[in-house]
Motif scaffolding. Structure first.
Motif, PDB file in Angstrom:
ATOM      1  N   GLY A  79      32.712  40.990  21.983  1.00  0.00           N
ATOM      2  CA  GLY A  79      32.852  41.717  23.225  1.00  0.00           C
ATOM      3  C   GLY A  79      33.811  41.047  24.191  1.00  0.00           C
ATOM      4  N   GLY A  80      34.246  41.808  25.205  1.00  0.00           N
ATOM      5  CA  GLY A  80      35.103  41.249  26.247  1.00  0.00           C
ATOM      6  C   GLY A  80      36.559  41.614  26.071  1.00  0.00           C
ATOM      7  N   VAL A  81      37.290  41.516  27.175  1.00  0.00           N
ATOM      8  CA  VAL A  81      38.689  41.948  27.172  1.00  0.00           C
ATOM      9  C   VAL A  81      39.593  40.966  26.435  1.00  0.00           C
ATOM     10  N   LEU A  82      39.215  39.682  26.381  1.00  0.00           N
ATOM     11  CA  LEU A  82      40.079  38.716  25.692  1.00  0.00           C
ATOM     12  C   LEU A  82      40.217  39.072  24.217  1.00  0.00           C
ATOM     13  N   ILE A  83      39.117  39.403  23.555  1.00  0.00           N
ATOM     14  CA  ILE A  83      39.180  39.741  22.136  1.00  0.00           C
ATOM     15  C   ILE A  83      39.601  41.193  21.933  1.00  0.00           C
ATOM     16  N   ASP A  84      39.547  42.017  22.981  1.00  0.00           N
ATOM     17  CA  ASP A  84      39.934  43.422  22.888  1.00  0.00           C
ATOM     18  C   ASP A  84      41.436  43.594  23.075  1.00  0.00           C
ATOM     19  N   PRO A  86      53.332  28.227  20.691  1.00  0.00           N
ATOM     20  CA  PRO A  86      53.596  27.372  21.857  1.00  0.00           C
ATOM     21  C   PRO A  86      53.244  25.922  21.552  1.00  0.00           C
ATOM     22  N   GLN A  87      53.675  25.040  22.447  1.00  0.00           N
ATOM     23  CA  GLN A  87      53.262  23.634  22.319  1.00  0.00           C
ATOM     24  C   GLN A  87      51.854  23.432  22.858  1.00  0.00           C
ATOM     25  N   THR A  88      51.574  24.020  24.019  1.00  0.00           N
ATOM     26  CA  THR A  88      50.250  23.915  24.636  1.00  0.00           C
ATOM     27  C   THR A  88      49.921  25.242  25.301  1.00  0.00           C
ATOM     28  N   LEU A  89      48.671  25.373  25.763  1.00  0.00           N
ATOM     29  CA  LEU A  89      48.281  26.567  26.509  1.00  0.00           C
ATOM     30  C   LEU A  89      47.240  26.204  27.554  1.00  0.00           C
ATOM     31  N   THR A  90      47.185  27.035  28.578  1.00  0.00           N
ATOM     32  CA  THR A  90      46.196  26.906  29.640  1.00  0.00           C
ATOM     33  C   THR A  90      45.608  28.291  29.899  1.00  0.00           C
ATOM     34  N   ALA A  91      44.278  28.374  30.058  1.00  0.00           N
ATOM     35  CA  ALA A  91      43.657  29.693  30.196  1.00  0.00           C
ATOM     36  C   ALA A  91      42.611  29.707  31.297  1.00  0.00           C
ATOM     37  N   ASP A  92      42.476  30.886  31.901  1.00  0.00           N
ATOM     38  CA  ASP A  92      41.427  31.182  32.878  1.00  0.00           C
ATOM     39  C   ASP A  92      40.772  32.480  32.427  1.00  0.00           C
ATOM     40  N   ILE A  93      39.464  32.441  32.167  1.00  0.00           N
ATOM     41  CA  ILE A  93      38.739  33.612  31.650  1.00  0.00           C
ATOM     42  C   ILE A  93      37.454  33.752  32.451  1.00  0.00           C
ATOM     43  N   ILE A  94      37.175  34.977  32.923  1.00  0.00           N
ATOM     44  CA  ILE A  94      36.000  35.145  33.781  1.00  0.00           C
ATOM     45  C   ILE A  94      35.526  36.607  33.732  1.00  0.00           C
ATOM     46  N   ALA A  95      34.285  36.820  34.113  1.00  0.00           N
ATOM     47  CA  ALA A  95      33.752  38.166  34.349  1.00  0.00           C
ATOM     48  C   ALA A  95      33.781  38.409  35.849  1.00  0.00           C
ATOM     49  N   GLN A  96      34.573  39.377  36.306  1.00  0.00           N
ATOM     50  CA  GLN A  96      34.729  39.647  37.730  1.00  0.00           C
ATOM     51  C   GLN A  96      33.833  40.775  38.227  1.00  0.00           C
ATOM     52  N   ARG A  97      33.482  41.718  37.363  1.00  0.00           N
ATOM     53  CA  ARG A  97      32.677  42.857  37.794  1.00  0.00           C
ATOM     54  C   ARG A  97      31.200  42.458  37.888  1.00  0.00           C
ATOM     55  N   ALA A  98      30.552  42.911  38.920  1.00  0.00           N
ATOM     56  CA  ALA A  98      29.141  42.588  39.120  1.00  0.00           C
ATOM     57  C   ALA A  98      28.322  43.074  37.929  1.00  0.00           C
ATOM     58  N   GLY A  99      27.528  42.184  37.368  1.00  0.00           N
ATOM     59  CA  GLY A  99      26.656  42.532  36.265  1.00  0.00           C
ATOM     60  C   GLY A  99      27.305  42.508  34.899  1.00  0.00           C
ATOM     61  N   SER A 100      28.589  42.214  34.830  1.00  0.00           N
ATOM     62  CA  SER A 100      29.263  42.202  33.535  1.00  0.00           C
ATOM     63  C   SER A 100      28.742  41.062  32.673  1.00  0.00           C
ATOM     64  N   VAL A 130      30.335  40.313  29.799  1.00  0.00           N
ATOM     65  CA  VAL A 130      31.480  39.850  29.012  1.00  0.00           C
ATOM     66  C   VAL A 130      32.659  39.592  29.950  1.00  0.00           C
ATOM     67  N   ASP A 131      33.637  38.838  29.459  1.00  0.00           N
ATOM     68  CA  ASP A 131      34.832  38.595  30.261  1.00  0.00           C
ATOM     69  C   ASP A 131      35.591  39.901  30.462  1.00  0.00           C
ATOM     70  N   ASP A 132      36.070  40.102  31.697  1.00  0.00           N
ATOM     71  CA  ASP A 132      36.898  41.276  31.996  1.00  0.00           C
ATOM     72  C   ASP A 132      38.199  40.885  32.691  1.00  0.00           C
ATOM     73  N   TYR A 133      38.472  39.597  32.723  1.00  0.00           N
ATOM     74  CA  TYR A 133      39.736  39.076  33.269  1.00  0.00           C
ATOM     75  C   TYR A 133      40.136  37.850  32.467  1.00  0.00           C
ATOM     76  N   VAL A 179      53.238  34.138  30.296  1.00  0.00           N
ATOM     77  CA  VAL A 179      51.964  34.400  30.970  1.00  0.00           C
ATOM     78  C   VAL A 179      51.423  35.739  30.488  1.00  0.00           C
ATOM     79  N   LEU A 180      50.223  35.723  29.920  1.00  0.00           N
ATOM     80  CA  LEU A 180      49.585  36.915  29.367  1.00  0.00           C
ATOM     81  C   LEU A 180      48.303  37.158  30.142  1.00  0.00           C
ATOM     82  N   SER A 181      48.096  38.388  30.607  1.00  0.00           N
ATOM     83  CA  SER A 181      46.966  38.620  31.500  1.00  0.00           C
ATOM     84  C   SER A 181      46.438  40.042  31.369  1.00  0.00           C
ATOM     85  N   SER A 182      45.132  40.182  31.640  1.00  0.00           N
ATOM     86  CA  SER A 182      44.507  41.488  31.729  1.00  0.00           C
ATOM     87  C   SER A 182      43.385  41.410  32.747  1.00  0.00           C
TER      88      SER A 182
END
Length: 342
Positions: A168-173, A189-203, A205-208, A221-224
């Protein structure tokens, strides 16, 4: 004709796989596993409807099995199909983990069968346009590549995509689409940095997410995000000679969901109002007509791989690299640090 069995007739099977398979002359849409028999018969009257995936595995006529089911079922279904000696296409994501995907690659190699993943967004009109501009060095040396897939879905949905767990979640979707496109353009790439979070109340799974891939001085930069009423640019590529900025999505999904045939004239052709702009360092701007998108090229490549032992259009190694990025992104976000790609 390569007789093909499709597992699943939800959005993926109905809007993508079935019409694309049906439009490639070398493939025959022989059987579909679904409970939606009436819907299949209305559109594909010559196609057999079966209720269990096992029916495809034991059918000696079926050469290719396509898995278009919820993420958690990709691995067991693909594994069973490969064990039965079938060639296999799996809808993205390849699997829920690198370990599962590696097991499928090993099995396919042992069986001598074709294994590929449906990274269809390589044949999006906008991505093909970006690729052509980069090949032509239209923006010069790339310093920053941004690819974003935003939605405005503040309310939670009753969908397996939003069930807590590895599938589940937008990262795997949506993440695999964006990651695969970046790897196709720039390699690992040589390296990567990530920020993953659930922003919607009650979610649950990650949605950002936002993943930054590090390539020396260049950044991708890849984002959803799910709470973006005014979407950001789908692509923004900035270089030493200028920028290319493009809004909106390739039209093929909307066209296919509306019932268009995959070989219909105009499929994959963007409206002129959706074309991107190339902006020079002097501020001068010119509209860039989009390339024509064509998802059929994936399945034409699959047919070629099976019949002629050509490389598949998406190699298992490419799909494995996507999953490695997904797993590293989760680790990076959890630990709050950049990680090397290995």
């Amino acid at each position: 004709m390569i007789r093909t069995g499709l597992i699943g007739y939800g959005l993926g099977g109905c809007a993508f796989h079935a019409p694309l398979i049906d439009a490639v002359p070398e493939l025959a849409l022989t059987a579909i596993v679904t409970s939606r028999a009436d819907a299949v018969r209305a559109r594909y009257p010559q196609t057999k409807v079966v209720s269990e995936a096992a029916a495809l595995f034991v059918d000696p006529q079926i050469e290719l099995v396509v898995v278009s089911t919820p993420n958690d079922t990709h691995f067991p279904l693909a594994h069973a199909a490969l064990e039965a000696g079938k060639h296999v296409v799996i809808d993205k994501p390849f699997a829920n983990s690198v370990a599962e995907a590696e097991a499928l690659v090993t099995l396919a190699e042992a069986q001598g069968t074709v294994l590929s993943v449906f990274h269809n967004r390589r044949w999006d009109s906008d991505f093909l346009t970006v690729r052509k501009l980069l090949d032509d060095r239209a923006v010069g040396e790339v310093a920053l590549y941004e690819a974003r897939w935003d939605r405005f879905r503040p309310a939670l949905r009753d969908s397996w995509h939003e069930i807590a767990g590895p599938g589940g979640g937008v990262l795997i979707d949506l993440g695999p689409h964006l990651i695969d496109q970046a790897l196709a353009l720039f390699g690992p790439p040589q390296t990567l940095t990530a920020d993953i979070i659930a922003q919607r109340a009650g979610s649950r799974v990650d949605d950002y997410f936002e993943i930054t891939l590090h390539y020396g001085r260049m950044r991708a930069v890849l984002s959803s995000a799910a709470i973006v009423p005014a979407p950001r640019a789908r692509f923004a590529v900035h270089g030493t000679r200028g920028s290319f900025v493009k809004y909106g999505l390739d039209p093929q999904e909307a066209q296919l969901r509306a019932g268009a045939r995959a070989d219909a004239p105009g499929l994959g052709v963007e409206e002129a109002t959706q074309h991107g702009a190339l902006i020079g360092g002097d501020g001068a701007s010119q509209i860039v007509p989009s390339e024509t998108g064509d998802y059929r090229r994936f399945y034409a490549g699959i047919a070629h791989a099976i019949a002629d032992r050509a490389p598949p259009p998406v190699s298992p190694e490419d799909a494995l690299a996507v999953l490695r990025i997904v797993e590293l992104a989760r680790q990076s976000a959890a630990e709050g640090r950049s990680l090397p790609f290995q």
